[in-house]
Design a protein around this motif. Structure first.
Motif, PDB file in Angstrom:
ATOM      1  N   ALA A 128       0.876  -1.170   0.000  1.00  0.00           N
ATOM      2  CA  ALA A 128       0.000   0.000   0.000  1.00  0.00           C
ATOM      3  C   ALA A 128       0.913   1.220   0.000  1.00  0.00           C
ATOM      4  O   ALA A 128       1.940   1.216   0.688  1.00  0.00           O
ATOM      5  N   ALA A 129       0.563   2.244  -0.768  1.00  0.00           N
ATOM      6  CA  ALA A 129       1.452   3.399  -0.860  1.00  0.00           C
ATOM      7  C   ALA A 129       0.659   4.685  -1.035  1.00  0.00           C
ATOM      8  O   ALA A 129      -0.493   4.668  -1.466  1.00  0.00           O
ATOM      9  N   GLY A 130       1.311   5.786  -0.700  1.00  0.00           N
ATOM     10  CA  GLY A 130       0.706   7.102  -0.891  1.00  0.00           C
ATOM     11  C   GLY A 130       1.128   7.659  -2.240  1.00  0.00           C
ATOM     12  O   GLY A 130       2.272   7.475  -2.658  1.00  0.00           O
TER      13      GLY A 130
ATOM     14  N   VAL B  69      10.718   5.082   2.439  1.00  0.00           N
ATOM     15  CA  VAL B  69      11.101   5.816   3.646  1.00  0.00           C
ATOM     16  C   VAL B  69      10.955   4.854   4.817  1.00  0.00           C
ATOM     17  O   VAL B  69      10.269   3.837   4.714  1.00  0.00           O
TER      18      VAL B  69
ATOM     19  N   TYR C 276       4.083   9.310   8.637  1.00  0.00           N
ATOM     20  CA  TYR C 276       3.787   9.660   7.251  1.00  0.00           C
ATOM     21  C   TYR C 276       4.539  10.958   6.936  1.00  0.00           C
ATOM     22  O   TYR C 276       5.050  11.635   7.840  1.00  0.00           O
ATOM     23  N   GLU C 277       4.566  11.319   5.651  1.00  0.00           N
ATOM     24  CA  GLU C 277       5.377  12.460   5.212  1.00  0.00           C
ATOM     25  C   GLU C 277       4.797  13.802   5.660  1.00  0.00           C
ATOM     26  O   GLU C 277       3.582  13.997   5.653  1.00  0.00           O
TER      27      GLU C 277
ATOM     28  N   VAL D 124       4.958   6.562  -2.428  1.00  0.00           N
ATOM     29  CA  VAL D 124       5.880   6.414  -1.290  1.00  0.00           C
ATOM     30  C   VAL D 124       5.307   5.417  -0.301  1.00  0.00           C
ATOM     31  O   VAL D 124       4.100   5.351  -0.095  1.00  0.00           O
ATOM     32  N   GLY D 125       6.197   4.622   0.287  1.00  0.00           N
ATOM     33  CA  GLY D 125       5.791   3.641   1.286  1.00  0.00           C
ATOM     34  C   GLY D 125       6.951   3.306   2.206  1.00  0.00           C
ATOM     35  O   GLY D 125       8.074   3.814   2.027  1.00  0.00           O
ATOM     36  N   MET D 126       6.659   2.424   3.171  1.00  0.00           N
ATOM     37  CA  MET D 126       7.645   2.126   4.230  1.00  0.00           C
ATOM     38  C   MET D 126       8.146   0.684   4.165  1.00  0.00           C
ATOM     39  O   MET D 126       8.525   0.113   5.175  1.00  0.00           O
TER      40      MET D 126
ATOM     41  N   THR E 296      -3.344   4.082  -1.805  1.00  0.00           N
ATOM     42  CA  THR E 296      -4.417   4.113  -0.799  1.00  0.00           C
ATOM     43  C   THR E 296      -4.757   5.529  -0.352  1.00  0.00           C
ATOM     44  O   THR E 296      -5.749   5.736   0.337  1.00  0.00           O
ATOM     45  N   ASN E 297      -3.916   6.486  -0.704  1.00  0.00           N
ATOM     46  CA  ASN E 297      -4.147   7.878  -0.267  1.00  0.00           C
ATOM     47  C   ASN E 297      -3.236   8.796  -1.067  1.00  0.00           C
ATOM     48  O   ASN E 297      -2.258   8.343  -1.666  1.00  0.00           O
TER      49      ASN E 297
ATOM     50  N   VAL F 186      -0.528  11.718  -0.748  1.00  0.00           N
ATOM     51  CA  VAL F 186       0.337  12.346   0.252  1.00  0.00           C
ATOM     52  C   VAL F 186      -0.063  13.823   0.297  1.00  0.00           C
ATOM     53  O   VAL F 186      -0.279  14.444  -0.744  1.00  0.00           O
TER      54      VAL F 186
ATOM     55  N   VAL G 125      -5.821   3.537   4.766  1.00  0.00           N
ATOM     56  CA  VAL G 125      -4.967   2.679   3.945  1.00  0.00           C
ATOM     57  C   VAL G 125      -5.584   1.271   3.856  1.00  0.00           C
ATOM     58  O   VAL G 125      -5.726   0.684   2.775  1.00  0.00           O
TER      59      VAL G 125
HETATM   60  N1  LIG Z   1       5.245   6.621   3.730  1.00  0.00           N
HETATM   61  C1  LIG Z   1       3.980   6.350   3.397  1.00  0.00           C
HETATM   62  N2  LIG Z   1       3.552   5.086   3.434  1.00  0.00           N
HETATM   63  C2  LIG Z   1       2.282   4.865   3.085  1.00  0.00           C
HETATM   64  N3  LIG Z   1       1.612   3.710   3.006  1.00  0.00           N
HETATM   65  C3  LIG Z   1       0.356   3.992   2.605  1.00  0.00           C
HETATM   66  N4  LIG Z   1       0.213   5.293   2.420  1.00  0.00           N
HETATM   67  C4  LIG Z   1       1.403   5.860   2.710  1.00  0.00           C
HETATM   68  C5  LIG Z   1       1.881   7.209   2.694  1.00  0.00           C
HETATM   69  O1  LIG Z   1       1.178   8.164   2.385  1.00  0.00           O
HETATM   70  N5  LIG Z   1       3.189   7.386   3.054  1.00  0.00           N
END
Ligand SMILES: Nc1nc2[nH]cnc2c(=O)[nH]1
Ligand SMILES: O=P(O)(O)O[C@H]1O[C@H](CO)[C@@H](O)[C@H]1O
Length: 313
Positions: A119-121, A199, A204-205, A221-223, A246-247, A249, A284
């Motif tokens: 899942a990522a922003g 990251v 979150y950022e 971006v994701g972790m 999922t969103n 940033v 998310v």
């Molecule tokens: N760093 C980061 N990880 C996410 N994982 C899901 N959404 C995000 C996000 O907006 N930022």
């Protein structure tokens, strides 16, 4: 404990609990936040909880289970696959050898192709929530600033000390992702291509960080994911990464100016405030649930196509 030491024990445990036809999976899958439902399309599933596997940690993040799922995927006899239901992140406090341990286990089971989801922003205004981004490259600030998952002595003398990453994301697997989307009659905008920024998290950022990553060329971006990609490449696997957006940033076009607000207030005026937005892990997970079906079909179709691609065997 040296997390490499129990590899043999992990493999012995798996051999002792799995039926023979599931012992040599051809394809590995990593399920991202909220995406463990991918396993619902497996047949003859055998779940092995991480707690039964020497060397495995436990996932502490909601939306991540802690088990390996073995099964058959696809038409006919089916392709033997293994999926991680729950991954390990640096922000949970796991060290790098622990985070990538399951990838090393998959390699020793014989996995040659790995499909990693997350899942990522979104950092890119033209990539909205719900899009699945086929990752073509990454930007890993931790790798560049002293937190590379390959720090330390090489795990095996056969591994390259200096691993090239210019070819990390297999063009052949990315091709299968787009062919599969076509086969499934997904609308063109369901899939995009882009660069993943890794990251550490768990924060979150900030808007400034989001803007910096966007300017640096990242689309999402994701972790997670990058440590798994690096080690999968070190182990010689072909890698496909698909990020579910999922969103967005939060990168406001202009900052809310507290000075303007105070000055307006002092003059008895009202000013229009930009909308303030924050992201949450619940959001998310909710998008993960909404898109689980599409992701499941896409992964299923890619898995079916992999055995037909000569360069992926
Ligand atoms: N760093 C980061 N990880 C996410 N994982 C899901 N959404 C995000 C996000 O907006 N930022
Ligand atoms: O990358 P996955 O594990 O899918 O999860 C993503 O979602 C979580 C934040 O909501 C973080 O763990 C981030 O990396």
């Amino acid at each position: 404990m040296d997390p490499h030491a129990p590899l043999l024990q992990t493999l012995q445990t798996l051999t002792s609990v799995l039926p023979e036809k599931l012992q040599r999976p051809r394809i590995g899958i990593v399920c991202g936040s909220g995406l463990s439902g991918l396993v619902e399309s497996f047949r003859e599933v055998e779940m092995v909880p991480y707690e039964n596997l020497p060397g495995f940690a436990r996932s502490t993040v909601s939306g991540h289970k802690s088990a390996l799922a073995f099964g058959l995927l696809g038409e006919g006899e089916g392709v033997p696959v293994v999926a991680m239901l729950g991954r390990f992140h640096r922000y949970e406090g796991h060290d790098f050898p622990t985070i990538v341990y399951p990838i090393r286990v998959m390699a020793r089971l014989g996995v040659k192709n790995i499909i990693i989801t997350n899942a990522a922003g979104s950092l890119n205004p033209s990539i909205p929530v719900g899009t699945i981004v086929v990752i073509q490259d990454h930007l890993a600030l931790p790798n560049m600033t002293g937190s590379n998952p390959l720090l330390g002595p090489p795990t095996s003398p056969s591994h390259a000390r200096f691993l090239p990453l210019s070819d990390a994301y297999s063009p052949s697997l990315r091709r299968l992702a787009f062919l599969s989307a076509h086969k499934l009659a997904l609308p063109r905008e369901a899939l995009a291509e882009g660069t993943y920024a890794w990251v550490c998290g768990p924060t979150y950022e900030t808007p400034a960080e989001g803007r910096m990553l966007r300017h640096a060329g990242a689309d999402v971006v994701g972790m997670s994911t990058v440590p798994e990609v690096v080690v999968a490449r070190e182990e010689g696997m072909n890698v496909l990464v698909m990020s579910l957006v999922t969103n967005f940033v939060v990168i406001p076009e202009r900052y809310r100016s507290i000075r303007d607000e105070v000055e307006a207030e002092l003059l008895g005026k009202k000013i229009e405030l930009p909308k303030e937005d924050v992201v949450s892990h619940d959001e998310v997970l909710a998008v993960g649930r909404q898109k689980a079906e599409v992701m499941k079909k896409l992964v299923g179709s890619i898995v079916e196509l992999i055995p037909t691609a000569p360069d992926l065997q």
